[in-house]
Scaffold this active site. Structure first.
Site, PDB file in Angstrom:
ATOM      1  N   ASN A  12       0.868  -1.181   0.000  1.00  0.00           N
ATOM      2  CA  ASN A  12       0.000   0.000   0.000  1.00  0.00           C
ATOM      3  C   ASN A  12       0.903   1.229   0.000  1.00  0.00           C
ATOM      4  O   ASN A  12       1.540   1.530   1.005  1.00  0.00           O
ATOM      5  CB  ASN A  12      -0.886  -0.023   1.255  1.00  0.00           C
ATOM      6  CG  ASN A  12      -1.607   1.301   1.450  1.00  0.00           C
ATOM      7  OD1 ASN A  12      -1.771   2.076   0.510  1.00  0.00           O
ATOM      8  ND2 ASN A  12      -2.030   1.563   2.681  1.00  0.00           N
ATOM      9  N   LYS A  14       0.033   4.295  -0.116  1.00  0.00           N
ATOM     10  CA  LYS A  14      -0.571   5.502   0.474  1.00  0.00           C
ATOM     11  C   LYS A  14      -0.415   6.685  -0.507  1.00  0.00           C
ATOM     12  O   LYS A  14      -0.465   6.452  -1.708  1.00  0.00           O
ATOM     13  CB  LYS A  14       0.056   5.806   1.833  1.00  0.00           C
ATOM     14  CG  LYS A  14       0.125   4.559   2.704  1.00  0.00           C
ATOM     15  CD  LYS A  14       0.617   4.822   4.089  1.00  0.00           C
ATOM     16  CE  LYS A  14       0.781   3.506   4.800  1.00  0.00           C
ATOM     17  NZ  LYS A  14       0.501   3.570   6.200  1.00  0.00           N
ATOM     18  N   HIS A  98      -9.215   1.101   4.898  1.00  0.00           N
ATOM     19  CA  HIS A  98      -7.895   1.296   5.521  1.00  0.00           C
ATOM     20  C   HIS A  98      -8.038   2.274   6.689  1.00  0.00           C
ATOM     21  O   HIS A  98      -8.834   3.217   6.626  1.00  0.00           O
ATOM     22  CB  HIS A  98      -6.904   1.843   4.488  1.00  0.00           C
ATOM     23  CG  HIS A  98      -5.503   1.868   5.009  1.00  0.00           C
ATOM     24  ND1 HIS A  98      -5.051   2.880   5.833  1.00  0.00           N
ATOM     25  CD2 HIS A  98      -4.484   0.996   4.875  1.00  0.00           C
ATOM     26  CE1 HIS A  98      -3.788   2.625   6.161  1.00  0.00           C
ATOM     27  NE2 HIS A  98      -3.432   1.487   5.600  1.00  0.00           N
ATOM     28  N   GLU A 100      -6.419   4.716   7.663  1.00  0.00           N
ATOM     29  CA  GLU A 100      -6.258   6.145   7.343  1.00  0.00           C
ATOM     30  C   GLU A 100      -7.514   6.701   6.690  1.00  0.00           C
ATOM     31  O   GLU A 100      -7.834   7.884   6.832  1.00  0.00           O
ATOM     32  CB  GLU A 100      -5.010   6.343   6.461  1.00  0.00           C
ATOM     33  CG  GLU A 100      -3.739   6.152   7.290  1.00  0.00           C
ATOM     34  CD  GLU A 100      -2.557   5.609   6.521  1.00  0.00           C
ATOM     35  OE1 GLU A 100      -2.532   5.709   5.290  1.00  0.00           O
ATOM     36  OE2 GLU A 100      -1.641   5.048   7.166  1.00  0.00           O
ATOM     37  N   GLU A 176      -5.047  -4.898  10.511  1.00  0.00           N
ATOM     38  CA  GLU A 176      -4.012  -3.881  10.654  1.00  0.00           C
ATOM     39  C   GLU A 176      -4.237  -3.112  11.954  1.00  0.00           C
ATOM     40  O   GLU A 176      -5.023  -2.150  11.979  1.00  0.00           O
ATOM     41  CB  GLU A 176      -4.057  -2.907   9.475  1.00  0.00           C
ATOM     42  CG  GLU A 176      -3.753  -3.551   8.136  1.00  0.00           C
ATOM     43  CD  GLU A 176      -3.172  -2.527   7.166  1.00  0.00           C
ATOM     44  OE1 GLU A 176      -2.026  -2.714   6.742  1.00  0.00           O
ATOM     45  OE2 GLU A 176      -3.842  -1.542   6.871  1.00  0.00           O
ATOM     46  N   GLY A 182       2.676   2.429  10.385  1.00  0.00           N
ATOM     47  CA  GLY A 182       3.583   3.551  10.197  1.00  0.00           C
ATOM     48  C   GLY A 182       4.308   3.979  11.464  1.00  0.00           C
ATOM     49  O   GLY A 182       4.899   5.057  11.511  1.00  0.00           O
ATOM     50  N   SER A 222       3.776  -1.905  10.041  1.00  0.00           N
ATOM     51  CA  SER A 222       5.231  -1.887  10.237  1.00  0.00           C
ATOM     52  C   SER A 222       5.926  -3.190   9.837  1.00  0.00           C
ATOM     53  O   SER A 222       6.883  -3.606  10.485  1.00  0.00           O
ATOM     54  CB  SER A 222       5.571  -1.501  11.677  1.00  0.00           C
ATOM     55  OG  SER A 222       5.133  -0.178  11.943  1.00  0.00           O
TER      56      SER A 222
HETATM   57  P1  PGA Z   1       3.140   0.423   7.319  1.00  0.00           P
HETATM   58  O1  PGA Z   1       1.671   0.629   6.679  1.00  0.00           O
HETATM   59  O2  PGA Z   1       3.669  -0.886   6.777  1.00  0.00           O
HETATM   60  O3  PGA Z   1       3.929   1.612   6.830  1.00  0.00           O
HETATM   61  O4  PGA Z   1       2.971   0.375   8.787  1.00  0.00           O
HETATM   62  C1  PGA Z   1       0.780  -0.438   6.555  1.00  0.00           C
HETATM   63  C2  PGA Z   1      -0.468   0.020   5.861  1.00  0.00           C
HETATM   64  O5  PGA Z   1      -0.804   1.206   5.932  1.00  0.00           O
HETATM   65  O6  PGA Z   1      -1.165  -0.781   5.224  1.00  0.00           O
END
Ligand code: PGA
Length: 263
Positions: A12, A14, A98, A100, A176, A182, A222
């Site tokens: 992903n 983003k 997601h 976010e 997640e 992140g 992460s």
């Molecule tokens: P990250 O993001 O691996 O940077 O923690 C995961 C995601 O947003 O799906």
């Protein structure tokens, strides 16, 4: 309980990588060795880079998905893209829910359910994301949150369609935990396995044993080259949804290679 017939490694991006950076990424990553047939690989670029990604990945081992697709075919939804639009480009896969999108753009379990229903009806495969916040985990609510997120989102989907899609892989899940996204704080294999096993149990309660067994549940939060292997060893982890570490061809293809030798 599940038989791990294959793994899914998804990136992903983003809000990173415009069309030019996207083309560069694929030029580099497609020189890496093809993964084993039991590993499917996908990248979710920003909407504006979908066309570039689809063109660059055409005929390759990487499928392309949209980060956010509206459930309605068209209409007054400024800033959104529809299933028809992504299909016109050759894309038939989308993330839904997601964290976010939930945190910054008001997505709810209910709106996720509407999107899942709309997208499955329009022949788009869905990777549905869910997971608890730090406060929810620290107050012992992880399982309750998972239960609510799955049941409320799935309540918006026609029961027969939901079961069929879980069975044939048109609908998959990505657990997640929000506190791990992140942040560099990855779930321990024990935490990931417990949440995945619980999610699978909930799938069983909601849709029956066949669906619970067949559905893929990816872990996200992460994930890096260093922790991918141990997470993929968890019996109920069927793949990884990777943010930061998917942005560079080397780290993403390194994780794909790890998955190739994990099964
Ligand atoms: P990250 O993001 O691996 O940077 O923690 C995961 C995601 O947003 O799906």
């Amino acid at each position: 309980m599940n038989s791990k017939r294959g793994l899914w490694i998804a990136g992903n991006w983003k809000m990173n990588h415009g069309p030019k950076a996207t083309a560069d990424f694929f030029q580099k990553i497609l020189t890496a060795p093809k993964p084993s047939r039991s590993v499917q690989v996908s990248i979710f670029p920003p909407a504006l880079s979908l066309a570039s990604a689809l063109e660059a990945a055409h005929g390759s081992w990487i499928s392309i998905g949209s980060q956010n697709t509206h459930g309605k075919p068209s209409g007054a939804f400024t800033g959104e893209v529809s299933a028809e639009m992504i299909k016109e480009l050759g894309c038939s896969l989308s993330l839904v829910g997601h964290s976010e999108r939930r945190q910054h753009f008001g997505e709810t379990d209910r709106s996720c359910g509407e999107r899942i229903q709309g997208l499955l009806t329009q022949a788009i495969r869905v990777l549905f994301c869910y997971g608890e916040t730090k406060t929810e985990r620290e107050s012992g609510k992880t399982e309750a949150v998972i239960k609510t997120q799955l049941s409320q989102a799935f309540a918006g989907v026609d029961a027969a369609l939901l079961k069929a899609a879980l069975l044939d892989g048109r609908l998959s899940l990505a657990y997640e935990p929000v506190w791990a996204i992140g942040t560099g704080l990855v779930a321990t294999p024990e935490q990931a396995e417990a949440a995945h096993a619980y999610s699978r149990q909930e799938l069983l309660n909601l849709c029956g044993q066949d669906c619970a067994q067949a559905a893929k549940i990816l872990y996200g939060g992460s994930v890096t080259l260093e922790n991918a292997e141990i997470l993929l060893k968890c019996p109920n982890v069927d793949g990884l949804l990777i943010g930061g570490a998917s942005l560079k061809p080397d780290s993403f293809s390194g994780i794909v290679t790890i998955a190739s030798s994990a099964l």
